[in-house]
Design a protein around this motif. Structure first.
Motif: not given
Length: 168
Positions: A71-95
């Motif tokens: 399942r592909l998801g997007m995480n948003t978090f605050d950066r020390p520079e003062g803006f928000k960053e989004k990163r993709a993250e995959l939760t494995i179900q099979k490999i």
């Protein structure tokens, strides 16, 4: 439905940790190949949970090429520079392992064979097999006007009521 299947190369060794409840979690960075050979690869954070996390930690290492499904998801978090960053993250179900190997200087792109990088250039259509249909030993009788009898229908004995003939 959120389902993603990727062929990737493991870049960082899977890191196993435990939640406060004792559940195993494995995190690692993989690289996804670009569309062309000269395109850079793209890093992606991959997470696995429970028994699958143990399996990933024990059996997979940097340089291994694998197919992952999850399942592909997007995480948003605050950066020390003062803006928000989004990163993709995959939760494995099979490999599934494609190949075991040693990590290269250019992840994924250096280990992908040319046939995989340029499928359109190397594709040659397979010849179409020709087969002959065997002819029956005795031909079936052809229906001709002389021996064909159309079905006969019995005339209706009772007339249907006329829908326009309704008395008021």
């Amino acid at each position: 439905m959120n389902s993603c299947i990727l062929m990737v190369e493991i870049y960082d060794a899977p890191q196993l940790r435990h939640t406060p409840d004792g559940l195993e979690v494995t995190e690692m960075i993989v690289h996804v190949a670009g569309l062309r050979p000269d395109d850079p690869s793209y890093p992606l954070k991959v997470i696995s949970w429970g028994n699958l996390a143990k399996e990933v930690h024990q059996n997979y290492h940097p340089g291994d090429r694998v197919v992952i499904e999850g399942r592909l998801g997007m995480n948003t978090f605050d950066r020390p520079e003062g803006f928000k960053e989004k990163r993709a993250e995959l939760t494995i179900q099979k490999i599934h392992v494609v190949s075991k190997g040693v990590q290269t200087s250019s992840p994924v792109a250096a280990t992908v064979p040319p046939a995989v990088q340029h499928p359109a250039e190397t594709y040659q259509p397979a010849p179409i097999p020709t087969t002959t249909v065997p002819q029956p030993a005795t031909p079936e009788p052809a229906y001709q006007q002389a021996n064909f009898q159309p079905p006969s229908y019995e005339p209706m004995t009772e007339a249907e009521p006329d829908p326009d003939d309704i008395p008021f």
